[in-house]
Enzyme design. Structure first.
Site, mmCIF file in Angstrom:
data_model
loop_
_atom_site.group_PDB
_atom_site.id
_atom_site.type_symbol
_atom_site.label_atom_id
_atom_site.label_comp_id
_atom_site.label_asym_id
_atom_site.label_seq_id
_atom_site.Cartn_x
_atom_site.Cartn_y
_atom_site.Cartn_z
ATOM 1 N N TYR A 101 -46.576 29.750 35.390
ATOM 2 C CA TYR A 101 -45.166 29.361 35.445
ATOM 3 C C TYR A 101 -44.913 28.248 34.428
ATOM 4 O O TYR A 101 -45.738 27.329 34.287
ATOM 5 C CB TYR A 101 -44.825 28.844 36.848
ATOM 6 C CG TYR A 101 -43.434 28.250 36.958
ATOM 7 C CD1 TYR A 101 -42.360 29.033 37.394
ATOM 8 C CD2 TYR A 101 -43.205 26.922 36.610
ATOM 9 C CE1 TYR A 101 -41.084 28.489 37.471
ATOM 10 C CE2 TYR A 101 -41.925 26.374 36.681
ATOM 11 C CZ TYR A 101 -40.873 27.169 37.112
ATOM 12 O OH TYR A 101 -39.614 26.641 37.180
ATOM 13 N N GLU A 189 -36.745 29.078 32.007
ATOM 14 C CA GLU A 189 -37.868 29.262 32.929
ATOM 15 C C GLU A 189 -38.597 30.562 32.611
ATOM 16 O O GLU A 189 -37.945 31.594 32.406
ATOM 17 C CB GLU A 189 -37.327 29.300 34.367
ATOM 18 C CG GLU A 189 -38.416 29.432 35.409
ATOM 19 C CD GLU A 189 -37.831 29.634 36.808
ATOM 20 O OE1 GLU A 189 -37.828 28.684 37.603
ATOM 21 O OE2 GLU A 189 -37.371 30.758 37.101
#
Ligand code: GDP
Ligand code: MN
Length: 389
Positions: A101, A189
């Site tokens: 991530y 993101e």
């Protein structure tokens, strides 16, 4: 403005962030053609502005034309958390070794940018944050300093990314920061950022929120298809410079100033009704602004009454009154308008309203009585007595 995955990936690609080749498809036939060009296996991905598409059945691997047909057919038209799937992204499938991530966003309380990286990618970051907060490595970034490759190398090492992924991930983070800053995003993101079985690091998903206040620097944003996520009235409100947010109720609301607009929404709930929207005409509560605001609210089929709550400070009440009268001339406003005006030139405003003798306008002296009246007209459940206000 939130971008869907493929738009986010196209945005990433401009800043040199590695993504997989893919094509959009709006029909099953287009999906099949795209897959033929890309080569199997492919991933069929729903393009909606919601997270967790994988779990909801909106992301499927396909090894053949028959499988693409089957998945595309199932996913198109699917309802995902209230968003209907109208478009697919067909992408060459990646052999994943590891999922990570990475993101940049603004930490408003620290007044700094915040980088977050985790070796636990592919799942909801909120879940990681609550189950295992130490699994997320954070770094505040001062916008005057920016980021360096060295700082990003340290960050990915601290996050515990596998050694063979670190250099590639650090390089992507430097580019991601560029995309965030130069691209005027509030959020970028990548979840998952993957290490492929060939040892390459690449963005497999993209979430990008653009900062609408920077739109003047990006004329190209006008071309971005918002996928039918905004309605005609949202577009009209935006073009007229009104701050408009649709809500679930039946009382249309127009107020000047965000604070007063929010209090108006609250007061409508307090007397047993529910607001159909938030609308702040701001400093534009003049003739034209009021007319536009009424036009926007009038387009909402769930509105049953309209509560106009204006406090004249710099804005003059007589201008507001003229705007309402003008709007009633120009547009066929279907609901009744409950009007609470106070402040500068209110006497003149009352005279204008009285002279118009419009049956559409009901004047009330206080915010509370106006809220009660508007809720009553909308046919919502009656207010409980003695709210104490
Ligand atoms: P989200 O569920 O909306 O976040 O959609 P993602 O694009 O992140 O996809 C969800 C999951 O699908 C990923 O975490 C991967 O595990 C899987 N996935 C997506 N693309 C591929 C791919 O090309 N190959 C493989 N094997 N899995 C993929
Ligand atoms: Mn994802």
């Amino acid at each position: 403005m939130d971008l869907v995955e493929y738009q986010g990936k196209q945005y990433f690609a401009r800043y040199g962030i590695a993504v997989s080749p893919g094509e959009v498809a709006d029909t099953v036939a287009e999906a099949e053609d795209a897959a033929e060009r890309l080569g199997y296996p492919v991933v069929v991905k729903a393009q909606v502005q919601v997270g967790g598409r994988g779990k909801a059945g909106g992301i499927k691997l396909a090894d053949s034309a028959a499988e693409v047909r089957e998945h595309a057919g199932n996913i198109l038209g699917m309802d995902m958390k209230g968003h209907k799937v109208r478009r697919l992204w067909i992408e060459r499938a990646t052999d994943i070794a590891k999922e990570y991530y990475a993101s940049f966003t603004l930490d408003r309380s620290a007044k700094l940018h915040l980088a977050m990286v985790s070796a636990r990618g592919g799942i909801d970051i909120e879940q990681v944050a609550s189950e295992d907060p130490d699994a997320i490595a954070r770094l505040h970034v001062n916008p005057l300093d920016g980021v360096t490759l060295e700082a990003m190398r340290e960050l990915v090492a601290r996050a515990g990314l596998d050694p063979q992924a670190r250099e590639g991930a650090a390089e992507i983070l430097v580019k991601l920061y560029d995309c965030y800053i130069q691209g005027d995003a509030d959020l970028v993101e990548i979840n998952p950022l993957v290490l492929t079985t060939d040892g390459v690091v690449r963005a497999l998903d993209a979430k990008v929120t653009l900062d609408d206040d920077a739109a003047f620097r990006h004329p190209e944003w006008a071309e971005i298809d918002n996928m039918g996520e905004s309605t005609e009235r949202e577009r009209l409100a935006k073009s007229k410079g009104l701050s408009y947010i649709p809500l679930e109720g039946s009382v249309g609301i127009i107020a000047n100033g965000a604070g007063l607009a929010m209090s108006t929404v609250d007061m409508v709930s307090q007397v047993g009704g529910s607001a159909a929207n938030f609308l702040d005409v701001g400093g534009g509560a003049d003739e034209d602004g009021m007319a536009s605001a009424l036009e926007v609210i009038n387009l909402d089929p769930s509105v049953r009454s309209i509560f106009v709550n204006i406090f004249g400070g710099i804005v003059r009440c007589d201008e507001v009154a003229r705007g309402i009268v003008k709007a009633l001339d120009k547009v066929d406003i279907t609901s009744q308008i409950v009007l609470r005006l106070d402040g500068t030139n209110v006497a003149e405003a009352r005279r204008i309203i009285d002279e118009s003798a419009s049956e559409k306008i009901i004047s009330e002296l206080t915010m509370l009585s106006a809220a009660r009246r508007a809720v009553e007209l909308a046919g919502a459940p009656k207010a409980q007595g003695g709210s104490g206000l």
